[in-house]
Design a protein around this motif. Structure first.
Motif, PDB file in Angstrom:
ATOM      1  N   GLY A 127      13.150   9.693   6.684  1.00  0.00           N
ATOM      2  CA  GLY A 127      12.500  10.323   5.740  1.00  0.00           C
ATOM      3  C   GLY A 127      11.051  10.547   6.080  1.00  0.00           C
ATOM      4  N   SER A 128      10.232   9.863   5.157  1.00  0.00           N
ATOM      5  CA  SER A 128       8.823   9.990   5.278  1.00  0.00           C
ATOM      6  C   SER A 128       8.300   8.286   5.843  1.00  0.00           C
ATOM      7  CB  SER A 128       7.929  10.554   4.077  1.00  0.00           C
ATOM      8  OG  SER A 128       8.282   9.600   3.100  1.00  0.00           O
ATOM      9  N   CYS A 129       9.337   7.632   6.260  1.00  0.00           N
ATOM     10  CA  CYS A 129       9.055   6.202   6.583  1.00  0.00           C
ATOM     11  C   CYS A 129       9.412   5.838   8.266  1.00  0.00           C
ATOM     12  CB  CYS A 129       9.801   5.322   5.915  1.00  0.00           C
ATOM     13  SG  CYS A 129       9.911   5.526   4.232  1.00  0.00           S
ATOM     14  N   TYR A 130       8.737   4.809   8.656  1.00  0.00           N
ATOM     15  CA  TYR A 130       9.153   4.170   9.916  1.00  0.00           C
ATOM     16  C   TYR A 130      10.305   3.292   9.588  1.00  0.00           C
ATOM     17  CZ  TYR A 130       5.659   6.240  12.842  1.00  0.00           C
ATOM     18  OH  TYR A 130       4.845   6.887  13.730  1.00  0.00           O
ATOM     19  N   GLU A 131      11.498   3.416   9.984  1.00  0.00           N
ATOM     20  CA  GLU A 131      12.690   2.212   9.619  1.00  0.00           C
ATOM     21  C   GLU A 131      12.671   1.472  10.934  1.00  0.00           C
ATOM     22  OE1 GLU A 131      17.280   1.609   8.455  1.00  0.00           O
ATOM     23  OE2 GLU A 131      16.615   3.864   9.124  1.00  0.00           O
ATOM     24  N   ILE A 132      12.249   0.218  10.926  1.00  0.00           N
ATOM     25  CA  ILE A 132      12.005  -0.772  11.947  1.00  0.00           C
ATOM     26  C   ILE A 132      13.148  -1.631  11.976  1.00  0.00           C
ATOM     27  CG2 ILE A 132      10.596  -2.421  13.071  1.00  0.00           C
ATOM     28  CD1 ILE A 132       8.272  -0.644  11.554  1.00  0.00           C
ATOM     29  N   PHE A 133      13.677  -1.862  13.245  1.00  0.00           N
ATOM     30  CA  PHE A 133      14.923  -2.727  13.303  1.00  0.00           C
ATOM     31  C   PHE A 133      14.285  -4.079  14.081  1.00  0.00           C
ATOM     32  CE2 PHE A 133      16.832   1.336  12.962  1.00  0.00           C
ATOM     33  CZ  PHE A 133      17.649   1.163  11.994  1.00  0.00           C
ATOM     34  N   ALA A 134      14.140  -5.142  13.477  1.00  0.00           N
ATOM     35  CA  ALA A 134      13.490  -6.241  14.009  1.00  0.00           C
ATOM     36  C   ALA A 134      14.133  -7.736  13.556  1.00  0.00           C
ATOM     37  CB  ALA A 134      12.044  -6.528  13.612  1.00  0.00           C
ATOM     38  N   PHE A 135      13.569  -8.683  14.012  1.00  0.00           N
ATOM     39  CA  PHE A 135      13.966 -10.223  13.949  1.00  0.00           C
ATOM     40  C   PHE A 135      12.639 -10.912  13.161  1.00  0.00           C
ATOM     41  CE2 PHE A 135      17.450  -8.837  16.699  1.00  0.00           C
ATOM     42  CZ  PHE A 135      18.395  -9.507  15.976  1.00  0.00           C
ATOM     43  N   THR A 136      12.968 -11.714  12.314  1.00  0.00           N
ATOM     44  CA  THR A 136      11.843 -12.758  11.889  1.00  0.00           C
ATOM     45  C   THR A 136      11.729 -13.769  12.790  1.00  0.00           C
ATOM     46  OG1 THR A 136      13.435 -14.225  10.695  1.00  0.00           O
ATOM     47  CG2 THR A 136      12.624 -12.153   9.369  1.00  0.00           C
ATOM     48  N   ARG A 137      10.490 -14.702  12.371  1.00  0.00           N
ATOM     49  CA  ARG A 137      10.311 -15.793  13.146  1.00  0.00           C
ATOM     50  C   ARG A 137      11.405 -16.762  13.172  1.00  0.00           C
ATOM     51  NH1 ARG A 137       4.996 -14.905  10.903  1.00  0.00           N
ATOM     52  NH2 ARG A 137       3.762 -14.085  12.566  1.00  0.00           N
ATOM     53  N   GLU A 193      18.494   6.170   2.252  1.00  0.00           N
ATOM     54  CA  GLU A 193      17.142   5.709   2.900  1.00  0.00           C
ATOM     55  C   GLU A 193      16.449   6.912   3.300  1.00  0.00           C
ATOM     56  OE1 GLU A 193      20.371   4.184   3.541  1.00  0.00           O
ATOM     57  OE2 GLU A 193      19.684   2.171   2.732  1.00  0.00           O
ATOM     58  N   ASP A 194      17.311   7.919   3.583  1.00  0.00           N
ATOM     59  CA  ASP A 194      16.503   9.259   3.897  1.00  0.00           C
ATOM     60  C   ASP A 194      15.544  10.043   2.796  1.00  0.00           C
ATOM     61  OD1 ASP A 194      17.835   9.005   6.519  1.00  0.00           O
ATOM     62  OD2 ASP A 194      19.375  10.295   6.200  1.00  0.00           O
ATOM     63  N   ASP A 195      16.182   9.496   1.697  1.00  0.00           N
ATOM     64  CA  ASP A 195      15.440  10.041   0.363  1.00  0.00           C
ATOM     65  C   ASP A 195      14.121   9.073   0.035  1.00  0.00           C
ATOM     66  OD1 ASP A 195      17.214  12.175   0.226  1.00  0.00           O
ATOM     67  OD2 ASP A 195      18.619  11.052  -1.001  1.00  0.00           O
ATOM     68  N   MET A 196      14.018   7.921   0.667  1.00  0.00           N
ATOM     69  CA  MET A 196      12.883   7.076   0.518  1.00  0.00           C
ATOM     70  C   MET A 196      11.434   7.736   0.863  1.00  0.00           C
ATOM     71  SD  MET A 196      12.189   3.475   1.750  1.00  0.00           S
ATOM     72  CE  MET A 196      13.772   2.738   1.318  1.00  0.00           C
ATOM     73  N   SER A 197      10.640   7.694   0.110  1.00  0.00           N
ATOM     74  CA  SER A 197       9.406   8.293   0.336  1.00  0.00           C
ATOM     75  C   SER A 197       8.127   7.178   0.531  1.00  0.00           C
ATOM     76  CB  SER A 197       9.070   9.205  -0.766  1.00  0.00           C
ATOM     77  OG  SER A 197       7.711   9.739  -0.400  1.00  0.00           O
ATOM     78  N   CYS A 198       7.667   7.195   1.865  1.00  0.00           N
ATOM     79  CA  CYS A 198       6.590   6.356   1.883  1.00  0.00           C
ATOM     80  C   CYS A 198       5.351   6.793   1.924  1.00  0.00           C
ATOM     81  CB  CYS A 198       6.963   5.579   3.280  1.00  0.00           C
ATOM     82  SG  CYS A 198       8.244   4.644   3.497  1.00  0.00           S
ATOM     83  N   THR A 199       5.242   8.167   2.399  1.00  0.00           N
ATOM     84  CA  THR A 199       4.002   8.704   2.433  1.00  0.00           C
ATOM     85  C   THR A 199       3.993  10.230   2.275  1.00  0.00           C
ATOM     86  OG1 THR A 199       1.880   9.202   3.654  1.00  0.00           O
ATOM     87  CG2 THR A 199       3.778   9.228   4.912  1.00  0.00           C
ATOM     88  N   ASN A 200       2.893  11.063   1.860  1.00  0.00           N
ATOM     89  CA  ASN A 200       3.048  12.376   1.565  1.00  0.00           C
ATOM     90  C   ASN A 200       2.257  12.993   2.641  1.00  0.00           C
ATOM     91  OD1 ASN A 200       4.615  12.702  -0.585  1.00  0.00           O
ATOM     92  ND2 ASN A 200       2.790  12.081  -2.131  1.00  0.00           N
ATOM     93  N   GLU A 201       1.402  12.090   3.480  1.00  0.00           N
ATOM     94  CA  GLU A 201       0.598  12.487   4.868  1.00  0.00           C
ATOM     95  C   GLU A 201       1.505  13.444   5.706  1.00  0.00           C
ATOM     96  OE1 GLU A 201      -2.818  12.496   4.739  1.00  0.00           O
ATOM     97  OE2 GLU A 201      -2.769  11.487   2.746  1.00  0.00           O
ATOM     98  N   PRO A 202       1.035  14.496   6.329  1.00  0.00           N
ATOM     99  CA  PRO A 202       1.702  15.122   7.637  1.00  0.00           C
ATOM    100  C   PRO A 202       1.796  14.087   8.668  1.00  0.00           C
ATOM    101  CG  PRO A 202      -0.594  15.688   7.427  1.00  0.00           C
ATOM    102  CD  PRO A 202      -0.417  14.798   6.117  1.00  0.00           C
ATOM    103  N   ARG A 203       2.663  14.205   9.553  1.00  0.00           N
ATOM    104  CA  ARG A 203       2.944  13.544  10.825  1.00  0.00           C
ATOM    105  C   ARG A 203       1.719  13.295  11.909  1.00  0.00           C
ATOM    106  NH1 ARG A 203       9.473  13.284  12.429  1.00  0.00           N
ATOM    107  NH2 ARG A 203       9.882  13.180  10.360  1.00  0.00           N
ATOM    108  N   SER A 204       1.058  14.235  11.817  1.00  0.00           N
ATOM    109  CA  SER A 204      -0.144  14.250  12.502  1.00  0.00           C
ATOM    110  C   SER A 204      -1.079  13.223  12.151  1.00  0.00           C
ATOM    111  CB  SER A 204      -0.940  15.361  12.547  1.00  0.00           C
ATOM    112  OG  SER A 204      -1.271  15.987  11.137  1.00  0.00           O
ATOM    113  N   ALA A 205      -0.846  12.524  10.823  1.00  0.00           N
ATOM    114  CA  ALA A 205      -1.897  11.383  10.560  1.00  0.00           C
ATOM    115  C   ALA A 205      -1.201  10.183  10.609  1.00  0.00           C
ATOM    116  CB  ALA A 205      -2.232  11.538   8.756  1.00  0.00           C
ATOM    117  N   TRP A 206       0.310  10.018  11.012  1.00  0.00           N
ATOM    118  CA  TRP A 206       0.928   8.918  11.198  1.00  0.00           C
ATOM    119  C   TRP A 206       0.543   8.106  12.266  1.00  0.00           C
ATOM    120  CZ3 TRP A 206       6.832   9.520  10.079  1.00  0.00           C
ATOM    121  CH2 TRP A 206       6.976  10.122   8.939  1.00  0.00           C
ATOM    122  N   MET A 207       0.400   6.860  12.309  1.00  0.00           N
ATOM    123  CA  MET A 207       0.207   5.878  13.551  1.00  0.00           C
ATOM    124  C   MET A 207       1.209   6.221  14.339  1.00  0.00           C
ATOM    125  SD  MET A 207       1.126   1.985  12.048  1.00  0.00           S
ATOM    126  CE  MET A 207       0.501   2.394  10.547  1.00  0.00           C
TER     127      MET A 207
END
Length: 92
Positions: free
Chosen positions: A59-69, A21-35
């Motif tokens: 990595g370059s992703c947000y990993e979110i732990f959540a529950f569905t509806r 998961e750490d190797d997964m790439s979601c974006t190449n944008e700098p962290r200053s551009a992240w929401m």
């Protein structure tokens, strides 16, 4: 002899998988551009995950732990710039 081989193979392979998961790439944008994390929480709730337990950087992703509806546990990887869901693993 065969079980010993399987155990040895698992001991070598599993640590590499743990970091996949750490190797997964979601974006190449700098962290200053992240929401912000608050904005990511809003976006993931809009995407159908109303109960957010935690968000971390993986990595370059947000990993979110959540529950569905339907109360299924979810591990969601989100692009932190576009809020695109890159991967979602849901347990029912």
């Amino acid at each position: 002899m065969k079980p010993l081989f399987v155990c040895a193979l698992a001991a070598v392979a599993l640590p590499g998988l743990a970091h996949a998961e750490d190797d997964m790439s979601c974006t190449n944008e700098p962290r200053s551009a992240w929401m912000t994390l608050d904005a990511a929480t809003v976006r993931i709730r809009e995407a159908g995950y109303p109960e957010v337990r935690a968000i971390k950087v993986s990595g370059s992703c947000y990993e979110i732990f959540a529950f569905t509806r339907k109360h299924g546990r979810a591990d969601v990887y989100m692009n932190p710039v576009t809020a695109e869901i890159v991967r979602a693993e849901v347990e029912n």
